[in-house]
Design an enzyme around this catalytic site. Structure first.
Site, mmCIF file in Angstrom:
data_model
loop_
_atom_site.group_PDB
_atom_site.id
_atom_site.type_symbol
_atom_site.label_atom_id
_atom_site.label_comp_id
_atom_site.label_asym_id
_atom_site.label_seq_id
_atom_site.Cartn_x
_atom_site.Cartn_y
_atom_site.Cartn_z
ATOM 1 N N SER A 1 -3.793 -2.674 10.913
ATOM 2 C CA SER A 1 -3.039 -2.021 9.449
ATOM 3 C C SER A 1 -1.406 -1.133 9.864
ATOM 4 C CB SER A 1 -4.019 -0.642 8.987
ATOM 5 O OG SER A 1 -3.202 -0.526 8.148
ATOM 6 N N HIS B 1 8.155 3.064 6.847
ATOM 7 C CA HIS B 1 9.201 3.669 5.640
ATOM 8 C C HIS B 1 10.315 4.344 6.505
ATOM 9 C CE1 HIS B 1 5.563 4.349 2.969
ATOM 10 N NE2 HIS B 1 4.858 4.747 3.906
ATOM 11 N N HIS C 1 4.296 -3.750 3.992
ATOM 12 C CA HIS C 1 2.698 -3.444 4.756
ATOM 13 C C HIS C 1 2.126 -4.830 5.880
ATOM 14 C CE1 HIS C 1 -1.356 -4.156 3.307
ATOM 15 N NE2 HIS C 1 -1.823 -3.102 4.029
ATOM 16 N N ASN D 1 -1.723 -5.999 6.898
ATOM 17 C CA ASN D 1 -2.665 -5.862 7.602
ATOM 18 C C ASN D 1 -3.559 -7.076 7.852
ATOM 19 O OD1 ASN D 1 -5.633 -5.564 6.019
ATOM 20 N ND2 ASN D 1 -4.433 -4.627 4.627
ATOM 21 N N THR D 2 -4.862 -6.817 8.370
ATOM 22 C CA THR D 2 -5.816 -8.381 9.220
ATOM 23 C C THR D 2 -6.763 -6.919 9.552
ATOM 24 O OG1 THR D 2 -4.619 -9.269 10.992
ATOM 25 C CG2 THR D 2 -3.300 -10.329 8.808
ATOM 26 N N ARG D 3 -8.427 -8.288 9.185
ATOM 27 C CA ARG D 3 -9.381 -7.339 9.550
ATOM 28 C C ARG D 3 -10.064 -8.199 9.146
ATOM 29 N NH1 ARG D 3 -7.511 -5.827 4.818
ATOM 30 N NH2 ARG D 3 -8.569 -6.642 2.653
ATOM 31 N N HIS E 1 8.620 -14.552 1.637
ATOM 32 C CA HIS E 1 8.427 -15.374 0.397
ATOM 33 C C HIS E 1 8.003 -16.850 1.611
ATOM 34 C CE1 HIS E 1 5.958 -13.164 -2.049
ATOM 35 N NE2 HIS E 1 7.145 -12.364 -2.356
ATOM 36 N N GLY F 1 -15.748 7.232 7.614
ATOM 37 C CA GLY F 1 -16.145 8.643 8.469
ATOM 38 C C GLY F 1 -14.847 8.219 9.701
#
Length: 294
Positions: A116, A120, A130, A132-134, A164, A277
């Site tokens: 992630s 800024h 931004h 992220n990959t998961r 793009h 958590g």
């Protein structure tokens, strides 16, 4: 079962993290003209994160890498994590409502790994970004998710086109239907309902993605990650040398307020990290160092 796939995905996210951190520190070193060029080059501070289950046993963790007060980056975080354990009741309900996974209540084990990133920037002409990959696994299902989107406070049409077009060029080898579908997904996902506007100029996004072919889905996820640096770095190199006014900086701070609102109210990754958590500093590293509401 799936141990090889899990370790392969986790290692890939780590390699992508290393590549991005190196590229961002190189940007800091090469910025020798324009605003902030006389400052000390920024460097990432790296902290290992740990997660424990309710009984105190190991539940995974990761690396939190944050750079603050650099020449180019005012604050950027590049985090990776691999976590596992059992999903709590609220997380189970949210997952089941989204995917309709049978057996989740009886066996709520999960494993998740990903990267992630949120950046800024010092110069308001340089867009925030931004990515992220998961990968997510349960005994009942597995899937991939992620994407990247551009968040300029001062928009430039040529920057948007480049961002793009680069993403499209990385997705097209997997099928020309992917880019328009993932672009539309991003436009809907990164919409801020209470402001009735998008949080930026879009990008690509997918979630709960599983065709049943792990290799193909992983390859698509990799190319979403590979598209990030060539899509973003040229924009930074072009805009970081521009001068800016106090009004430009004010525009940036107000736009950051919109970004913070979205991440705290709607973002699934933020909600999942806090529900399971994970280290709150790592989960909330996406928040800007300064923002403004008017």
């Amino acid at each position: 079962m799936f141990d090889t796939e899990k370790s392969t995905a986790s290692a890939w996210f780590r390699q992508l993290r290393d590549d991005i951190v190196s590229a961002f520190e190189a940007l800091e070193d090469s910025h020798d003209t324009g605003p902030f060029s006389d400052a000390k080059p920024g460097r990432f501070e790296v902290k290992e994160t740990k997660r424990q289950s309710e009984d105190g046993s190991d539940a995974g963790g990761g690396l939190m890498s944050v750079m603050r007060g650099g020449r180019v980056f005012e604050k950027v975080g590049v985090n990776i994590s691999t976590v596992y354990g059992t999903l709590g009741e609220r997380a189970q309900h949210a997952m089941a409502a989204r995917k309709g996974i049978p057996g989740m209540t009886e066996d709520p084990r999960f494993w998740a790994s990903g990267i992630s990133l949120v950046a800024h920037m010092q110069n308001p002409h340089v867009p925030a970004v931004h990515m992220n990959t998961r990968m997510f696994w349960t005994p009942h299902a597995w899937w991939f998710g992620g994407g990247s989107d551009l968040n300029p406070c001062i928009e430039y049409d040529d920057d948007t086109r480049h961002f793009h077009a680069t993403q499209k060029s990385h997705l097209d080898p997997h099928g020309v239907a992917h880019y328009p579908r993932l672009k539309d997904w991003a436009d809907k996902y990164f919409y801020v309902p209470h402001r009735k506007r998008a949080r930026g100029v879009g990008g690509i996004f997918m979630d709960d993605y599983c065709t049943g072919n792990w290799q193909a889905d992983f390859a698509l996820t990799q190319d979403i990650g590979r598209a990030f640096l060539p899509a973003f770095l040229p924009l930074v190199e072009k805009r970081r040398v521009q001068g800016f006014s106090d009004a430009d900086k004010d525009t940036q701070l107000v736009h950051r307020g919109l970004y913070a609102e979205y991440n705290l109210v709607y973002d699934r990754g933020t909600k999942f990290g806090l529900e399971t958590g994970h280290d709150p500093d790592a989960v909330l590293m996406s928040l800007p160092p300064m923002a403004k509401w008017v």
